[in-house]
Design a protein around this motif. Structure first.
Motif, PDB file in Angstrom:
ATOM      1  N   PHE A   1       0.835  -1.205   0.000  1.00  0.00           N
ATOM      2  CA  PHE A   1       0.000   0.000   0.000  1.00  0.00           C
ATOM      3  C   PHE A   1       0.863   1.245   0.000  1.00  0.00           C
ATOM      4  CE2 PHE A   1      -3.217   2.945   1.314  1.00  0.00           C
ATOM      5  CZ  PHE A   1      -4.278   2.513   0.543  1.00  0.00           C
ATOM      6  N   PRO A   2       0.634   2.158  -0.964  1.00  0.00           N
ATOM      7  CA  PRO A   2       1.505   3.320  -1.103  1.00  0.00           C
ATOM      8  C   PRO A   2       1.181   4.522  -0.203  1.00  0.00           C
ATOM      9  CG  PRO A   2      -0.088   3.290  -2.867  1.00  0.00           C
ATOM     10  CD  PRO A   2      -0.300   2.035  -2.062  1.00  0.00           C
TER      11      PRO A   2
ATOM     12  N   ASN B   1      -1.670   6.263   3.150  1.00  0.00           N
ATOM     13  CA  ASN B   1      -2.184   6.083   4.495  1.00  0.00           C
ATOM     14  C   ASN B   1      -3.289   5.030   4.468  1.00  0.00           C
ATOM     15  OD1 ASN B   1      -3.387   6.265   7.004  1.00  0.00           O
ATOM     16  ND2 ASN B   1      -3.105   8.490   7.130  1.00  0.00           N
ATOM     17  N   GLU B   2      -2.980   3.870   4.984  1.00  0.00           N
ATOM     18  CA  GLU B   2      -3.907   2.747   4.914  1.00  0.00           C
ATOM     19  C   GLU B   2      -5.170   2.974   5.745  1.00  0.00           C
ATOM     20  OE1 GLU B   2      -4.045  -1.936   6.036  1.00  0.00           O
ATOM     21  OE2 GLU B   2      -2.121  -1.082   5.507  1.00  0.00           O
ATOM     22  N   ALA B   3      -5.054   3.638   6.875  1.00  0.00           N
ATOM     23  CA  ALA B   3      -6.210   3.851   7.750  1.00  0.00           C
ATOM     24  C   ALA B   3      -7.277   4.699   7.051  1.00  0.00           C
ATOM     25  CB  ALA B   3      -5.771   4.505   9.054  1.00  0.00           C
ATOM     26  N   ILE B   4      -6.849   5.757   6.363  1.00  0.00           N
ATOM     27  CA  ILE B   4      -7.801   6.619   5.660  1.00  0.00           C
ATOM     28  C   ILE B   4      -8.462   5.845   4.525  1.00  0.00           C
ATOM     29  CG2 ILE B   4      -8.024   8.646   4.166  1.00  0.00           C
ATOM     30  CD1 ILE B   4      -5.787   9.933   5.833  1.00  0.00           C
ATOM     31  N   THR B   5      -7.666   5.107   3.778  1.00  0.00           N
ATOM     32  CA  THR B   5      -8.207   4.356   2.652  1.00  0.00           C
ATOM     33  C   THR B   5      -9.149   3.259   3.123  1.00  0.00           C
ATOM     34  OG1 THR B   5      -6.166   4.815   1.470  1.00  0.00           O
ATOM     35  CG2 THR B   5      -7.586   3.113   0.552  1.00  0.00           C
ATOM     36  N   LYS B   6      -8.814   2.602   4.219  1.00  0.00           N
ATOM     37  CA  LYS B   6      -9.688   1.547   4.763  1.00  0.00           C
ATOM     38  C   LYS B   6     -11.037   2.142   5.158  1.00  0.00           C
ATOM     39  CE  LYS B   6     -10.235  -1.808   8.394  1.00  0.00           C
ATOM     40  NZ  LYS B   6      -9.812  -2.308   9.684  1.00  0.00           N
TER      41      LYS B   6
END
Length: 56
Positions: free
Chosen positions: A28-29, A31-36
């Protein structure tokens, strides 16, 4: 239940779980938390849209 079975039978209210989508993306390139969070909102909308049209 195995991960593959869980992906084929997601929890109620979910079309495509985040874990499945994350596996499709790979590394994942950003911010994973925002995208999740945004993915779960979009998935919830899709589930409700399909549910609404199926119940008509």
């Amino acid at each position: 239940m195995s991960e593959k079975e869980k992906a084929l039978n997601p929890d109620p209210g979910v079309c495509v779980p985040w874990e499945v989508k994350k596996a499709e993306i790979g590394e994942f390139p950003g911010n994973e938390a925002i995208t999740k969070t945004e993915w779960e909102k979009l998935d919830d909308f899709a589930y409700n849209f399909i549910w609404f049209w199926a119940q008509r």
